[in-house]
Every structure is written in structure tokens, then in C-alpha cells.
Design a protein around this motif. Structure first.
Motif, PDB file in Angstrom:
ATOM      1  N   GLY A 275      -4.462   2.206 -12.272  1.00 42.96           N
ATOM      2  CA  GLY A 275      -3.945   1.400 -13.372  1.00 42.96           C
ATOM      3  C   GLY A 275      -2.457   1.119 -13.290  1.00 42.96           C
ATOM      4  O   GLY A 275      -1.901   0.493 -14.196  1.00 42.96           O
ATOM      5  N   THR A 276      -1.802   1.563 -12.222  1.00 46.78           N
ATOM      6  CA  THR A 276      -0.357   1.376 -12.110  1.00 46.78           C
ATOM      7  C   THR A 276      -0.020  -0.031 -11.608  1.00 46.78           C
ATOM      8  O   THR A 276      -0.839  -0.673 -10.943  1.00 46.78           O
ATOM      9  N   PRO A 277       1.190  -0.505 -11.898  1.00 40.81           N
ATOM     10  CA  PRO A 277       1.599  -1.818 -11.386  1.00 40.81           C
ATOM     11  C   PRO A 277       1.577  -1.887  -9.852  1.00 40.81           C
ATOM     12  O   PRO A 277       1.207  -2.909  -9.287  1.00 40.81           O
ATOM     13  N   GLU A 278       1.946  -0.783  -9.192  1.00 44.01           N
ATOM     14  CA  GLU A 278       1.983  -0.776  -7.726  1.00 44.01           C
ATOM     15  C   GLU A 278       0.590  -0.950  -7.134  1.00 44.01           C
ATOM     16  O   GLU A 278       0.391  -1.748  -6.208  1.00 44.01           O
ATOM     17  N   ALA A 279      -0.368  -0.196  -7.661  1.00 47.26           N
ATOM     18  CA  ALA A 279      -1.743  -0.322  -7.164  1.00 47.26           C
ATOM     19  C   ALA A 279      -2.317  -1.686  -7.537  1.00 47.26           C
ATOM     20  O   ALA A 279      -3.015  -2.314  -6.727  1.00 47.26           O
ATOM     21  N   GLY A 280      -2.008  -2.152  -8.734  1.00 54.06           N
ATOM     22  CA  GLY A 280      -2.474  -3.473  -9.146  1.00 54.06           C
ATOM     23  C   GLY A 280      -1.982  -4.564  -8.217  1.00 54.06           C
ATOM     24  O   GLY A 280      -2.743  -5.446  -7.817  1.00 54.06           O
ATOM     25  N   ALA A 281      -0.695  -4.508  -7.856  1.00 54.28           N
ATOM     26  CA  ALA A 281      -0.131  -5.506  -6.943  1.00 54.28           C
ATOM     27  C   ALA A 281      -0.781  -5.422  -5.569  1.00 54.28           C
ATOM     28  O   ALA A 281      -1.072  -6.448  -4.942  1.00 54.28           O
ATOM     29  N   PHE A 282      -1.027  -4.195  -5.093  1.00 54.43           N
ATOM     30  CA  PHE A 282      -1.668  -4.023  -3.789  1.00 54.43           C
ATOM     31  C   PHE A 282      -3.089  -4.586  -3.787  1.00 54.43           C
ATOM     32  O   PHE A 282      -3.454  -5.389  -2.917  1.00 54.43           O
ATOM     33  N   PHE A 283      -3.916  -4.173  -4.740  1.00 53.27           N
ATOM     34  CA  PHE A 283      -5.311  -4.621  -4.752  1.00 53.27           C
ATOM     35  C   PHE A 283      -5.440  -6.116  -5.039  1.00 53.27           C
ATOM     36  O   PHE A 283      -6.308  -6.790  -4.493  1.00 53.27           O
ATOM     37  N   ARG A 284      -4.555  -6.649  -5.869  1.00 51.23           N
ATOM     38  CA  ARG A 284      -4.558  -8.093  -6.132  1.00 51.23           C
ATOM     39  C   ARG A 284      -4.258  -8.868  -4.846  1.00 51.23           C
ATOM     40  O   ARG A 284      -4.952  -9.815  -4.501  1.00 51.23           O
ATOM     41  N   ARG A 285      -3.238  -8.409  -4.115  1.00 52.01           N
ATOM     42  CA  ARG A 285      -2.872  -9.091  -2.861  1.00 52.01           C
ATOM     43  C   ARG A 285      -3.972  -8.930  -1.825  1.00 52.01           C
ATOM     44  O   ARG A 285      -4.267  -9.869  -1.073  1.00 52.01           O
ATOM     45  N   ALA A 286      -4.585  -7.763  -1.754  1.00 54.23           N
ATOM     46  CA  ALA A 286      -5.698  -7.554  -0.813  1.00 54.23           C
ATOM     47  C   ALA A 286      -6.823  -8.533  -1.111  1.00 54.23           C
ATOM     48  O   ALA A 286      -7.386  -9.146  -0.187  1.00 54.23           O
ATOM     49  N   SER A 287      -7.136  -8.734  -2.373  1.00 54.84           N
ATOM     50  CA  SER A 287      -8.196  -9.674  -2.755  1.00 54.84           C
ATOM     51  C   SER A 287      -7.842 -11.105  -2.366  1.00 54.84           C
ATOM     52  O   SER A 287      -8.704 -11.864  -1.924  1.00 54.84           O
ATOM     53  N   GLU A 288      -6.579 -11.450  -2.528  1.00 52.96           N
ATOM     54  CA  GLU A 288      -6.143 -12.801  -2.147  1.00 52.96           C
ATOM     55  C   GLU A 288      -6.261 -13.026  -0.643  1.00 52.96           C
ATOM     56  O   GLU A 288      -6.648 -14.109  -0.204  1.00 52.96           O
ATOM     57  N   LEU A 289      -5.935 -12.020   0.144  1.00 55.46           N
ATOM     58  CA  LEU A 289      -5.999 -12.150   1.599  1.00 55.46           C
ATOM     59  C   LEU A 289      -7.422 -12.107   2.141  1.00 55.46           C
ATOM     60  O   LEU A 289      -7.680 -12.579   3.245  1.00 55.46           O
ATOM     61  N   ALA A 290      -8.342 -11.553   1.378  1.00 56.37           N
ATOM     62  CA  ALA A 290      -9.717 -11.346   1.845  1.00 56.37           C
ATOM     63  C   ALA A 290     -10.542 -12.621   1.723  1.00 56.37           C
ATOM     64  O   ALA A 290     -11.563 -12.658   1.032  1.00 56.37           O
TER      65      ALA A 290
ATOM     66  N   ALA B 251       0.832  -1.208   0.000  1.00 57.80           N
ATOM     67  CA  ALA B 251       0.000   0.000   0.000  1.00 57.80           C
ATOM     68  C   ALA B 251       0.861   1.250   0.000  1.00 57.80           C
ATOM     69  O   ALA B 251       0.533   2.235  -0.665  1.00 57.80           O
ATOM     70  N   ARG B 252       1.963   1.230   0.727  1.00 57.93           N
ATOM     71  CA  ARG B 252       2.857   2.394   0.812  1.00 57.93           C
ATOM     72  C   ARG B 252       3.441   2.773  -0.548  1.00 57.93           C
ATOM     73  O   ARG B 252       3.867   3.906  -0.750  1.00 57.93           O
ATOM     74  N   SER B 253       3.464   1.828  -1.475  1.00 60.33           N
ATOM     75  CA  SER B 253       4.068   2.099  -2.780  1.00 60.33           C
ATOM     76  C   SER B 253       3.059   2.626  -3.807  1.00 60.33           C
ATOM     77  O   SER B 253       3.441   2.914  -4.944  1.00 60.33           O
ATOM     78  N   VAL B 254       1.784   2.763  -3.429  1.00 60.79           N
ATOM     79  CA  VAL B 254       0.773   3.264  -4.376  1.00 60.79           C
ATOM     80  C   VAL B 254       1.077   4.731  -4.684  1.00 60.79           C
ATOM     81  O   VAL B 254       1.180   5.558  -3.770  1.00 60.79           O
ATOM     82  N   PRO B 255       1.262   5.088  -5.950  1.00 64.72           N
ATOM     83  CA  PRO B 255       1.605   6.464  -6.319  1.00 64.72           C
ATOM     84  C   PRO B 255       0.555   7.480  -5.847  1.00 64.72           C
ATOM     85  O   PRO B 255      -0.652   7.224  -5.910  1.00 64.72           O
ATOM     86  N   GLY B 256       1.029   8.623  -5.370  1.00 62.23           N
ATOM     87  CA  GLY B 256       0.153   9.714  -4.964  1.00 62.23           C
ATOM     88  C   GLY B 256      -0.398   9.614  -3.557  1.00 62.23           C
ATOM     89  O   GLY B 256      -1.107  10.511  -3.101  1.00 62.23           O
ATOM     90  N   LEU B 257      -0.078   8.545  -2.848  1.00 58.85           N
ATOM     91  CA  LEU B 257      -0.588   8.344  -1.496  1.00 58.85           C
ATOM     92  C   LEU B 257      -0.049   9.421  -0.556  1.00 58.85           C
ATOM     93  O   LEU B 257       1.150   9.652  -0.482  1.00 58.85           O
ATOM     94  N   LEU B 258      -0.953  10.108   0.147  1.00 65.01           N
ATOM     95  CA  LEU B 258      -0.555  11.120   1.127  1.00 65.01           C
ATOM     96  C   LEU B 258      -0.274  10.510   2.487  1.00 65.01           C
ATOM     97  O   LEU B 258       0.701  10.835   3.147  1.00 65.01           O
TER      98      LEU B 258
END
Length: 102
Positions: free
Chosen positions: A73-88, A29-36
Motif C-alpha cells: 500500500g506504499t507509494p513506492e510499491a504503488g509506483a513500481f507495480f503501476r509502471r510494471a503494468s504499463e510496461l507489460a 523496485a529498489r525503493s520498495v520498503p522492506g526489500l532484502l
């Protein structure tokens, strides 16, 4: 207006397995671009031992709605949301919200 993306994780099938991989998810999650900023939280267990309505939450904050949408649409967000779905394993709800400041 600031915008946040909230992921609400329902009770996982195996809480121990979820917890063992949770730190990696937070790192992604920390690697998602634009995160404040980011907030993570764990729901208190009920005193009577019954299941809670949710297990954990992650809030990702962005400057505005456009900035929250931009990295999706970035690889970082894709990896985060994909992993979140796997853990859920118990389910997950995602929300986009305006942050209202009092």
C-alpha cells in the motif's frame, strides 16, 4: 520463511520500448520498503526463432510473507507495480512464493 514476489513479463509488443524503460522499473523496485534483495533475469531466445514462453522476470525478496505484504500500500510499491503494468504490453503474471532453502 523468506518470501518472494515474482513478476513474469510475457513477450512485449515492442521489445525495444520495453528495454528502454526497464532500467527505470528496476530502480523503482529498489525503493520498495522492506526489500532484502532483488534478482532480474531475461529469458534466453529460442534457437529456432520462435517466441519464448516469457520475456523477463523480477524477483523481490522479503524476510517473510507479512513483510512482502506490508509495503503493497506504499507509494513506492504503488509506483513500481503501476509502471510494471504499463510496461507489460504482452501480459504479466505475479506470484507470491515461499523460498525453500535446500
Amino acid at each position: 520463511m523468506p518470501t518472494k514476489i515474482t513478476l513474469i513479463f510475457d513477450n512485449p509488443i515492442d521489445p525495444g520500448a520495453f528495454e528502454s524503460d526497464y532500467a527505470e522499473l528496476v530502480d523503482r523496485a529498489r525503493s520498495v520498503p522492506g526489500l532484502l534483495k532483488m534478482e532480474t533475469s531475461k529469458v534466453w531466445p529460442k534457437e529456432d526463432g520462435t517466441a519464448t514462453p516469457a520475456y523477463r522476470m523480477i524477483d523481490l525478496y522479503f524476510p517473510d510473507y507479512e513483510a512482502a505484504n506490508a509495503p503493497l500500500g506504499t507509494p513506492e510499491a504503488g509506483a513500481f507495480f503501476r509502471r510494471a503494468s504499463e510496461l507489460a504490453t504482452g501480459g504479466m503474471t505475479g506470484l507470491f512464493s515461499d523460498v525453500e532453502e535446500p
